[in-house]
Design a protein around this motif. Structure first.
Motif, short mmCIF file in Angstrom:
data_model
loop_
_atom_site.label_atom_id
_atom_site.label_comp_id
_atom_site.label_asym_id
_atom_site.label_seq_id
_atom_site.Cartn_x
_atom_site.Cartn_y
_atom_site.Cartn_z
N THR A 257 11.24 27.71 87.04
CA THR A 257 12.10 26.63 87.53
C THR A 257 13.54 27.14 87.54
O THR A 257 14.01 27.68 86.54
CB THR A 257 12.00 25.39 86.62
N ARG A 303 10.18 25.86 92.88
CA ARG A 303 10.50 25.00 91.74
C ARG A 303 12.01 25.08 91.49
O ARG A 303 12.48 25.98 90.78
CB ARG A 303 9.72 25.45 90.50
N TYR A 305 15.91 22.82 91.04
CA TYR A 305 16.77 21.65 90.93
C TYR A 305 18.19 22.11 91.26
O TYR A 305 18.78 22.91 90.53
CB TYR A 305 16.75 21.05 89.53
N TYR A 363 10.94 18.23 92.57
CA TYR A 363 11.94 19.27 92.76
C TYR A 363 12.83 18.93 93.95
O TYR A 363 12.42 18.24 94.87
CB TYR A 363 11.27 20.63 92.97
#
Length: 442
Positions: A257, A303, A305, A363
């Motif tokens: 991530t 993945r 943010y 996401y």
């Protein structure tokens, strides 16, 4: 798909297609299994173990990777113990029979073992990291599981495995830009993360790491000199665009991530409402353009943010501390009034990032700033003076044109207010910036 007494240990029922020739099954079908809720663990190695005699027992081994186990021929009894440090099911055991119609997903840190229930049994498993003699392994005694047959043919190593439960540390989080305002705030929220300064980890030329032993990268590194970027374009682009692209490549390759700190400066400010995550990018400065390019690069990681924020106040050089220093010296500053936004306190931003990693919402891009009324920089300065017991009339509002007259400077968005509705829908409530200011100054 069935849950078990061990959190994250999942039993899957497989469709077995039989005819006069034998049978066929899909032991790993990415689209279907992830659609049903199994994590996309991205296997990189396939292993086969043949067991000639019923009762042959192997384990229990907690290796630093996730596994998907099943059989090719015969049947086995699987056995597991949760050794994950901090797991709510630490120490729990589980056992289940695995035949052709069964597969089991075994999370990293859960000790795995099995016993052949038939002669000539073939045990199959996929893993999401390559075997290495240098990888950290934790093994525990096979006696922690009640086996249906008398265990035989155990290796000398497995016979010597201790009954003591040895915790397996979780995958790590790497934080870049550790000496910035957000990096320093993240130290308090994620004390177990690995924090790297620019000297220790250059995002434009990332050093090698055992990346499969990491869960996430938080990129808090950036070139933040808005005016300097107008002249030093190459450096701004290298750090703000090329660096995030390098991290996106690593995150994609190793199934990590990637959390990336972005900026309100990716917008031009020409709006009559707070910006949402769906608004098109329209930067007016080199700095904003480089940050927008970084956003686009990070979005290629499956993945990710992207956390857009603005007007950050935290440990280090910031606007509020500058105003505090001027107030204490009796200086009456000129402060621009025609740039609108909301301050964001670094501690709140760090907690919001931790929330995304813990709650794991969909996401994508999230705006994360302080809540409350939209104000100009002059109003933030006045609020600071007031909180310090100084006369807010000592702050003199001026236009951007007046403030920057005769100075080489980058254009700024006239409105930087970001809507936080999307992150609020995930269960995170931003704090009113006026409350944050009072606590910060106190």
């Amino acid at each position: 798909m069935r849950s078990t007494a061990i959190e994250g240990l999942i039993v899957l029922d497989l469709a077995v297609h039989t005819d006069e020739r034998g049978w066929f099954k899909e032991s790993w079908q990415r689209a279907r299994m992830t659609g049903e809720g199994l994590q996309d663990f991205r296997p990189v190695q396939s292993n086969v173990a043949f067991n000639a005699t019923a009762g042959t027992t192997r384990g229990l081994h907690a290796e630093p990777w996730d596994k998907l186990v099943t059989v090719g021929t015969g049947r086995v009894q699987g056995g597991w113990v949760d050794l994950r440090e901090g797991s709510r099911t630490f120490g729990e055991t589980e056992s289940a029979e695995i035949g052709p119609g069964t597969a089991v997903f075994v999370p990293r840190g859960v000790a795995n073992g099995y016993q052949a229930l038939e002669d000539d049994t073939t045990y199959l498993y996929l893993v999401n990291d390559h075997w290495s003699p240098d990888a950290p392994y934790v093994n525990v005694s096979h006696r922690l599981v009640d086996w249906p047959l008398e265990p035989v043919n155990l290796s000398d190593k497995d016979l010597a495995n201790p009954a003591e439960l040895i915790p397996v540390a979780p995958r790590r989080i790497l934080v870049t830009g550790a000496d910035g305002q957000v990096g320093r705030a993240l130290r308090k929220v994620l004390p177990d993360a690995e924090f790297c300064t620019r000297e220790e980890f250059d995002i434009t030329d990332p050093p090698e790491r055992p990346w499969r032993q990491y869960a996430a990268i938080i990129n808090a590194a950036a070139y933040t000199d808005v005016d300097g970027a107008e002249d030093d374009r190459a450096t701004a682009w290298r750090v703000n665009a090329e660096g995030p692209a390098q991290l996106a490549r690593i995150a994609t390759e190793h199934n990590l991530t990637l959390v990336h700190l972005s900026s309100d400066y990716v917008f031009d400010g020409d709006t009559d409402r707070p910006y949402t995550e769906e608004d098109p990018l329209s930067p007016v400065s080199v700095y904003g353009q480089s940050k927008a390019a970084g956003d686009i690069a990070v979005a290629t990681a499956p993945r990710h943010y992207i956390v857009r924020t603005g007007w950050v106040v935290g440990e280090g050089r910031n606007f509020v501390d500058t105003m505090r220093g001027l107030a204490e010296k009796g200086v009456q500053p000129q402060v621009v009034h025609d740039q609108k936004g909301r301050p964001t306190f670094a501690g709140d931003l760090a907690k919001g990032i931790a929330h995304l990693l813990t709650a794991q919402p969909e996401y994508g891009t999230y705006h994360l700033t302080g809540a409350g009324d939209e104000v100009g920089w002059d109003e933030v300065a006045m609020a600071t003076f007031t909180a310090l017991g100084q006369d807010p009339d000592n702050v003199h509002p001026v236009s951007s044109a007046q403030y920057f007259a005769g100075k080489r400077h980058a254009p700024r968005p006239s409105r930087s207010t970001l809507s936080t509705a999307k992150i609020e829908a995930t269960g995170w409530a931003p704090r009113n910036w006026r409350v944050g200011l009072a606590l910060y100054l106190a």
